[in-house]
Design a protein around this motif. Structure first.
Motif, PDB file in Angstrom:
ATOM      1  N   UNK A  29     -33.551 -26.286 -35.913  1.00  0.00           N
ATOM      2  CA  UNK A  29     -33.002 -25.414 -36.951  1.00  0.00           C
ATOM      3  C   UNK A  29     -33.278 -23.955 -36.631  1.00  0.00           C
ATOM      4  N   UNK A  30     -34.516 -23.682 -36.259  1.00  0.00           N
ATOM      5  CA  UNK A  30     -34.865 -22.341 -35.805  1.00  0.00           C
ATOM      6  C   UNK A  30     -35.698 -22.444 -34.532  1.00  0.00           C
ATOM      7  N   UNK A  31     -35.672 -21.368 -33.750  1.00  0.00           N
ATOM      8  CA  UNK A  31     -36.471 -21.284 -32.521  1.00  0.00           C
ATOM      9  C   UNK A  31     -37.387 -20.081 -32.630  1.00  0.00           C
ATOM     10  N   UNK A  32     -38.664 -20.284 -32.456  1.00  0.00           N
ATOM     11  CA  UNK A  32     -39.594 -19.164 -32.456  1.00  0.00           C
ATOM     12  C   UNK A  32     -39.764 -18.613 -31.050  1.00  0.00           C
ATOM     13  N   UNK A  33     -40.030 -19.499 -30.099  1.00  0.00           N
ATOM     14  CA  UNK A  33     -40.146 -19.054 -28.719  1.00  0.00           C
ATOM     15  C   UNK A  33     -39.921 -20.211 -27.755  1.00  0.00           C
ATOM     16  N   UNK A  51     -39.987 -16.382 -23.695  1.00  0.00           N
ATOM     17  CA  UNK A  51     -38.798 -15.638 -24.112  1.00  0.00           C
ATOM     18  C   UNK A  51     -38.511 -15.965 -25.562  1.00  0.00           C
ATOM     19  N   UNK A  52     -38.211 -14.933 -26.336  1.00  0.00           N
ATOM     20  CA  UNK A  52     -37.903 -15.146 -27.741  1.00  0.00           C
ATOM     21  C   UNK A  52     -36.404 -15.351 -27.923  1.00  0.00           C
ATOM     22  N   UNK A  53     -36.072 -15.735 -29.147  1.00  0.00           N
ATOM     23  CA  UNK A  53     -34.657 -15.916 -29.464  1.00  0.00           C
ATOM     24  C   UNK A  53     -33.909 -14.600 -29.280  1.00  0.00           C
ATOM     25  N   UNK A  54     -34.609 -13.504 -29.490  1.00  0.00           N
ATOM     26  CA  UNK A  54     -34.010 -12.191 -29.320  1.00  0.00           C
ATOM     27  C   UNK A  54     -34.020 -11.697 -27.891  1.00  0.00           C
ATOM     28  N   UNK A  55     -34.384 -12.574 -26.951  1.00  0.00           N
ATOM     29  CA  UNK A  55     -34.344 -12.285 -25.517  1.00  0.00           C
ATOM     30  C   UNK A  55     -35.458 -11.353 -25.050  1.00  0.00           C
ATOM     31  N   UNK A  56     -36.529 -11.250 -25.786  1.00  0.00           N
ATOM     32  CA  UNK A  56     -37.681 -10.478 -25.336  1.00  0.00           C
ATOM     33  C   UNK A  56     -38.533 -11.388 -24.463  1.00  0.00           C
ATOM     34  N   UNK A  57     -38.887 -10.894 -23.274  1.00  0.00           N
ATOM     35  CA  UNK A  57     -39.627 -11.715 -22.324  1.00  0.00           C
ATOM     36  C   UNK A  57     -41.042 -11.196 -22.111  1.00  0.00           C
ATOM     37  N   UNK A  69     -36.525 -15.623 -16.177  1.00  0.00           N
ATOM     38  CA  UNK A  69     -36.189 -16.637 -17.169  1.00  0.00           C
ATOM     39  C   UNK A  69     -34.847 -16.283 -17.810  1.00  0.00           C
ATOM     40  N   UNK A  70     -34.089 -17.317 -18.128  1.00  0.00           N
ATOM     41  CA  UNK A  70     -32.849 -17.118 -18.873  1.00  0.00           C
ATOM     42  C   UNK A  70     -32.677 -18.292 -19.825  1.00  0.00           C
TER      43      UNK A  70
END
Length: 126
Positions: A29-33, A51-57, A69-70
């Motif tokens: 349902x949701x992804x934290x990391x 990597x976060x859902x917001x693409x912060x690595x 990572x991708x």
């Protein structure tokens, strides 16, 4: 439940490249990391990259500039990749994919998940 499976490990010479893949599926349902960990023989498991859902690595210092990572996120499915270049013997380890977040049940209750794959072996020969 969220299931995670890695693939792509193998034997490679030092200086070579390898790409690991991970598929997570289920009640996402949701992804934290989303994370890649590794564990070398006789050593503790360590975080390679997150990597976060917001693409912060966030890369471990030992892999910065060499690993990338991708991720692709779709409905109830996450694909995670780890491109590893300029591999060194010290990169030899079992690599694990890890996904954390929340599932939503039929009664609308949220349950936290912290799911791991079975690991894939990466061996770098010098």
């Amino acid at each position: 439940q969220v299931q995670v499976a890695e693939s792509g490990g193998g034997l490679v010479q030092a200086g070579g490249s390898l790409t690991l893949s991970c598929v997570a599926s289920g009640n996402i349902f949701t992804i934290n990391d989303m994370n890649w960990y590794r564990q070398a023989p006789g050593k503790q498991r360590e975080l390679v990259v997150a990597i976060t859902k917001g693409n912060i690595t966030n890369y471990a210092d030992s892999v910065k500039g060499r690993f990338t990572i991708s991720r692709d996120i779709a409905l109830n499915t996450v694909n995670l990749h780890l491109k590893m270049n300029s591999l060194k013997s010290e990169d030899t380890a079992v690599y694990y994919c890890n996904i954390r977040g929340y599932s939503k049940a039929a009664d609308s209750r949220y349950t936290r998940y912290d799911s791991w794959g079975q690991g894939t072996q990466v061996t770098v020969s010098s």
